[in-house]
Design a protein around this motif. Structure first.
Motif, PDB file in Angstrom:
ATOM      1  N   PRO A   1       5.224  -7.259  -7.263  1.00  0.00           N
ATOM      2  CA  PRO A   1       6.490  -7.183  -7.998  1.00  0.00           C
ATOM      3  C   PRO A   1       6.981  -8.543  -8.500  1.00  0.00           C
ATOM      4  CG  PRO A   1       6.773  -6.581  -5.666  1.00  0.00           C
ATOM      5  CD  PRO A   1       5.300  -6.645  -5.933  1.00  0.00           C
ATOM      6  N   GLN A   2       6.702  -9.638  -7.776  1.00  0.00           N
ATOM      7  CA  GLN A   2       7.134 -10.960  -8.255  1.00  0.00           C
ATOM      8  C   GLN A   2       6.030 -11.719  -8.964  1.00  0.00           C
ATOM      9  OE1 GLN A   2       8.343 -10.680  -4.565  1.00  0.00           O
ATOM     10  NE2 GLN A   2       9.902  -9.521  -5.684  1.00  0.00           N
ATOM     11  N   HIS A   3       4.811 -11.586  -8.510  1.00  0.00           N
ATOM     12  CA  HIS A   3       3.772 -12.494  -8.978  1.00  0.00           C
ATOM     13  C   HIS A   3       2.825 -11.889 -10.001  1.00  0.00           C
ATOM     14  CE1 HIS A   3       5.389 -14.960  -5.873  1.00  0.00           C
ATOM     15  NE2 HIS A   3       5.001 -14.146  -4.923  1.00  0.00           N
ATOM     16  N   GLY A   4       3.071 -10.658 -10.361  1.00  0.00           N
ATOM     17  CA  GLY A   4       2.215 -10.042 -11.364  1.00  0.00           C
ATOM     18  C   GLY A   4       0.893  -9.580 -10.771  1.00  0.00           C
ATOM     19  N   VAL A   5      -0.108  -9.449 -11.633  1.00  0.00           N
ATOM     20  CA  VAL A   5      -1.385  -8.894 -11.184  1.00  0.00           C
ATOM     21  C   VAL A   5      -2.188  -9.941 -10.408  1.00  0.00           C
ATOM     22  CG1 VAL A   5      -3.583  -7.904 -11.889  1.00  0.00           C
ATOM     23  CG2 VAL A   5      -1.484  -7.249 -13.098  1.00  0.00           C
ATOM     24  N   LEU A   6      -2.537  -9.603  -9.193  1.00  0.00           N
ATOM     25  CA  LEU A   6      -3.373 -10.479  -8.364  1.00  0.00           C
ATOM     26  C   LEU A   6      -4.768  -9.878  -8.241  1.00  0.00           C
ATOM     27  CD1 LEU A   6      -0.863 -11.182  -5.413  1.00  0.00           C
ATOM     28  CD2 LEU A   6      -1.239 -12.570  -7.461  1.00  0.00           C
ATOM     29  N   GLY A   7      -5.789 -10.734  -8.400  1.00  0.00           N
ATOM     30  CA  GLY A   7      -7.174 -10.289  -8.262  1.00  0.00           C
ATOM     31  C   GLY A   7      -7.561 -10.130  -6.804  1.00  0.00           C
ATOM     32  N   PRO A   8      -8.638  -9.405  -6.544  1.00  0.00           N
ATOM     33  CA  PRO A   8      -9.052  -9.114  -5.166  1.00  0.00           C
ATOM     34  C   PRO A   8      -9.368 -10.363  -4.339  1.00  0.00           C
ATOM     35  CG  PRO A   8     -10.727  -8.393  -6.744  1.00  0.00           C
ATOM     36  CD  PRO A   8      -9.519  -8.760  -7.538  1.00  0.00           C
ATOM     37  N   ASP A   9      -9.815 -11.423  -5.005  1.00  0.00           N
ATOM     38  CA  ASP A   9     -10.122 -12.633  -4.234  1.00  0.00           C
ATOM     39  C   ASP A   9      -8.880 -13.208  -3.566  1.00  0.00           C
ATOM     40  OD1 ASP A   9     -12.791 -12.467  -4.879  1.00  0.00           O
ATOM     41  OD2 ASP A   9     -12.570 -13.699  -6.684  1.00  0.00           O
TER      42      ASP A   9
ATOM     43  N   LEU B   1       0.845  -1.201   0.000  1.00  0.00           N
ATOM     44  CA  LEU B   1       0.000   0.000   0.000  1.00  0.00           C
ATOM     45  C   LEU B   1       0.880   1.251   0.000  1.00  0.00           C
ATOM     46  CD1 LEU B   1      -2.882   1.094   0.062  1.00  0.00           C
ATOM     47  CD2 LEU B   1      -2.828   0.963   2.554  1.00  0.00           C
ATOM     48  N   ASP B   2       1.944   1.227   0.806  1.00  0.00           N
ATOM     49  CA  ASP B   2       2.872   2.358   0.849  1.00  0.00           C
ATOM     50  C   ASP B   2       3.549   2.578  -0.495  1.00  0.00           C
ATOM     51  OD1 ASP B   2       2.314   2.851   3.485  1.00  0.00           O
ATOM     52  OD2 ASP B   2       4.022   1.701   4.258  1.00  0.00           O
ATOM     53  N   ARG B   3       3.893   1.490  -1.159  1.00  0.00           N
ATOM     54  CA  ARG B   3       4.628   1.609  -2.421  1.00  0.00           C
ATOM     55  C   ARG B   3       3.729   1.869  -3.619  1.00  0.00           C
ATOM     56  NH1 ARG B   3       6.844  -3.601  -1.752  1.00  0.00           N
ATOM     57  NH2 ARG B   3       8.418  -3.618  -0.118  1.00  0.00           N
ATOM     58  N   GLY B   4       2.443   1.882  -3.397  1.00  0.00           N
ATOM     59  CA  GLY B   4       1.533   2.151  -4.509  1.00  0.00           C
ATOM     60  C   GLY B   4       1.411   0.991  -5.483  1.00  0.00           C
ATOM     61  N   GLU B   5       1.404  -0.244  -4.978  1.00  0.00           N
ATOM     62  CA  GLU B   5       1.303  -1.399  -5.862  1.00  0.00           C
ATOM     63  C   GLU B   5      -0.144  -1.755  -6.229  1.00  0.00           C
ATOM     64  OE1 GLU B   5       5.435  -3.430  -4.195  1.00  0.00           O
ATOM     65  OE2 GLU B   5       3.550  -4.527  -3.969  1.00  0.00           O
ATOM     66  N   PHE B   6      -1.110  -1.089  -5.604  1.00  0.00           N
ATOM     67  CA  PHE B   6      -2.503  -1.368  -5.934  1.00  0.00           C
ATOM     68  C   PHE B   6      -2.965  -0.441  -7.052  1.00  0.00           C
ATOM     69  CE2 PHE B   6      -1.981  -2.789  -1.557  1.00  0.00           C
ATOM     70  CZ  PHE B   6      -2.472  -4.077  -1.666  1.00  0.00           C
ATOM     71  N   PHE B   7      -3.847  -0.957  -7.875  1.00  0.00           N
ATOM     72  CA  PHE B   7      -4.461  -0.095  -8.887  1.00  0.00           C
ATOM     73  C   PHE B   7      -5.909  -0.533  -9.093  1.00  0.00           C
ATOM     74  CE2 PHE B   7      -4.532  -2.877 -12.683  1.00  0.00           C
ATOM     75  CZ  PHE B   7      -3.684  -3.895 -12.271  1.00  0.00           C
ATOM     76  N   ILE B   8      -6.641   0.311  -9.768  1.00  0.00           N
ATOM     77  CA  ILE B   8      -8.078   0.056  -9.895  1.00  0.00           C
ATOM     78  C   ILE B   8      -8.454  -0.093 -11.356  1.00  0.00           C
ATOM     79  CG2 ILE B   8     -10.383   0.989  -9.425  1.00  0.00           C
ATOM     80  CD1 ILE B   8      -9.136   2.526  -7.088  1.00  0.00           C
ATOM     81  N   GLU B   9      -9.256  -1.118 -11.644  1.00  0.00           N
ATOM     82  CA  GLU B   9      -9.872  -1.226 -12.961  1.00  0.00           C
ATOM     83  C   GLU B   9     -11.346  -0.861 -12.827  1.00  0.00           C
ATOM     84  OE1 GLU B   9      -7.327  -4.151 -15.702  1.00  0.00           O
ATOM     85  OE2 GLU B   9      -8.745  -5.206 -14.406  1.00  0.00           O
ATOM     86  N   TYR B  10     -11.891  -0.347 -13.914  1.00  0.00           N
ATOM     87  CA  TYR B  10     -13.270   0.135 -13.900  1.00  0.00           C
ATOM     88  C   TYR B  10     -14.080  -0.658 -14.910  1.00  0.00           C
ATOM     89  CZ  TYR B  10     -11.114   3.886 -11.291  1.00  0.00           C
ATOM     90  OH  TYR B  10     -10.417   4.592 -10.350  1.00  0.00           O
ATOM     91  N   GLN B  11     -15.254  -1.112 -14.461  1.00  0.00           N
ATOM     92  CA  GLN B  11     -16.140  -1.834 -15.380  1.00  0.00           C
ATOM     93  C   GLN B  11     -17.437  -1.048 -15.542  1.00  0.00           C
ATOM     94  OE1 GLN B  11     -17.677  -5.759 -14.242  1.00  0.00           O
ATOM     95  NE2 GLN B  11     -17.414  -6.412 -16.368  1.00  0.00           N
TER      96      GLN B  11
END
Ligand code: C2E
Ligand code: CA
Ligand code: CA
Ligand code: CA
Length: 287
Positions: free
Chosen positions: A66-74, A34-44
Motif C-alpha cells: 500500500p505504501q511502497h508500490g509493487v515489490l518484486g519477489p526478491d 496475505l490476508d488483505r490480498g495484496e499479492f498478485f501473480i504475473e505470468y510469463q
C-alpha cells in the motif's frame, strides 16, 4: 540557521525513502498482506523454440504494497521463507495460478491450441520440507479439475543439492502423479551431473547466465560447448531443456540450434497479467 545535520531530516527523496524500507517493516507486514490480498501473480509465457508456439507460463508473484508500490519477489520471498509465511503464501500462489490455468483451458483450451496451456509454479525449499505439500497439491488439482501433467513445479538446483530421500519423497510422489518437476537455475549449483538420475525431474531450466553469454557473437566457445553438453546429457536422460532470460532473437536462434526445447524471456514477453497470455496464445493459435 540550518545545520548540515538538520538538513538530513528535511530531504524528501523517494529513493532514499524506498531504501529505508526495513526488512523488519516488510517482514511484520507480510501476514496481514496475505490476508488483505495484496499479492498478485504475473505470468510469463513459455515458448516452444522449434515452432514459436506458446506452451504455457511461469507464475511470478508480486506484492502490491500500500505504501511502497509493487515489490518484486526478491524483496520479500527471502523474508517469507525466514518467517515460515512462505508456506501459506506458496499455497496461495499454487492455488491461484492453477485456477488461472483452468480458466485458460476453459477459454482457449481445445479450440485454439490442441494442447492445454501448462502452468509453472516456483517452490521454495521450505515448502518442499513441509508435510502438507503433496496433499495440498492434490487437493488444488482436484478442486480445479486441472490435470497433473499441466502443472510443473520449479525447484532450484541448490535446494536439491545433497537432498536426502525424505526431501525427495514428496517430489517423487508428485512426479508419479504426472506433475513435472523442473530443476531451476540449472548450472549454477555445481551439482554432480550423475546426481541428476537420482532426482525425479523431467525438465532442466538452464540458468540465465548461459543465455547471457549467447548475446555476444560469436558466443564464447566454451559456453557453447557447455550448453551443448548439458543439452545432450539432458536429452539422453529424457529431460527437456528450458532456457530463461532470452532477450534477443539472436540468443533464441543460438539456443534453438543448440537443441534447447523451450524458452522464456523479454524477447517473447515480459511477465504480465493473465489476459496478456490469452492474447499471446490466441495470436499464436490463429496466426
Ligand atoms: P526465477 O524463477 O529464476 O524467475 C525468472 C526471473 O527472471 C523472474 O524475475 C523474471 O521476471 C525474470 N526474467 C524473465 N525474463 C527475463 C529476461 O529476458 N531478462 C531478465 N534480465 N530477466 C528476466 P522475478 O519475477 O523478479 O522473480 C525472481 C525470483 O523470485 C524467481 O526467479 C523465483 O526464484 C522467485 N519467485 C518468483 N515467484 C515466486 C513464488 O511464487 N514462489 C517462490 N518460492 N519464489 C518465487
Ligand atoms: Ca523459476
Ligand atoms: Ca508429465
Ligand atoms: Ca530461474
Amino acid at each position: 540557521a540550518k545545520s548540515a545535520g538538520g538538513n538530513r531530516f528535511e530531504l524528501a527523496d523517494p529513493e532514499a525513502d524506498a531504501r529505508a524500507i526495513t526488512r523488519h517493516g516488510l517482514t511484520t507486514a507480510l501476514p496481514a498482506a496475505l490476508d488483505r490480498g495484496e499479492f498478485f501473480i504475473e505470468y510469463q509465457p513459455l515458448v516452444h523454440l522449434g515452432d514459436g508456439s506458446v506452451r504455457g507460463a511461469e507464475a511470478l508473484v508480486r506484492w502490491l504494497h500500500p505504501q511502497h508500490g509493487v515489490l518484486g519477489p526478491d524483496r520479500f520471498i527471502p523474508l517469507a521463507e525466514h518467517t515460515g509465511l512462505i508456506v501459506p503464501l506458496g499455497r496461495w500462489v499454487l492455488e491461484e495460478s492453477v485456477r488461472q490455468a483452468r480458466e485458460w483451458g476453459e477459454r482457449y483450451g481445445d479450440g485454439t491450441a490442441d494442447r492445454p496451456l501448462r502452468i509453472n509454479v516456483n517452490l521454495s525449499p521450505c515448502q518442499l520440507s513441509h508435510p502438507g505439500l503433496v496433499q495440498d497439491t492434490v487437493e488444488i488439482l482436484e478442486r480445479t479439475g486441472v490435470q497433473p501433467d499441466s502443472l510443473c513445479l520449479e525447484v532450484t538446483e541448490s535446494a536439491l543439492i545433497g537432498a536426502d530421500n525424505d526431501l525427495l519423497k514428496p517430489l517423487r510422489r508428485l512426479a508419479e502423479m504426472g506433475v513435472d518437476i523442473a530443476l531451476d537455475d540449472f548450472g549454477t549449483g555445481y551439482s554432480n551431473l550423475a546426481n541428476l538420475r537420482r532426482l525425479p525431474v523431467s525438465i532442466l531450466k538452464l540458468d540465465r547466465s548461459f543465455t547471457q553469454s549467447m548475446q555476444r557473437f560469436p558466443a564464447d566457445p566454451v559456453d557453447l560447448k557447455i550448453v551443448e553438453g548439458i543439452v545432450s546429457l539432458a536429452h539422453s536422460l529424457d529431460l527437456a531443456v528450458t532456457v530463461e532470460g532470452v532477450e534477443t532473437g539472436a540468443q533464441a536462434e543460438q539456443l534453438r540450434i543448440l537443441g534447447c526445447d523451450t524458452a522464456q524471456g523479454w524477447y517473447y514477453a515480459r511477465p504480465g497479467p493473465p489476459e496478456r497470455l490469452h492474447e499471446l496464445a490466441l495470436v499464436d493459435a490463429t496466426g
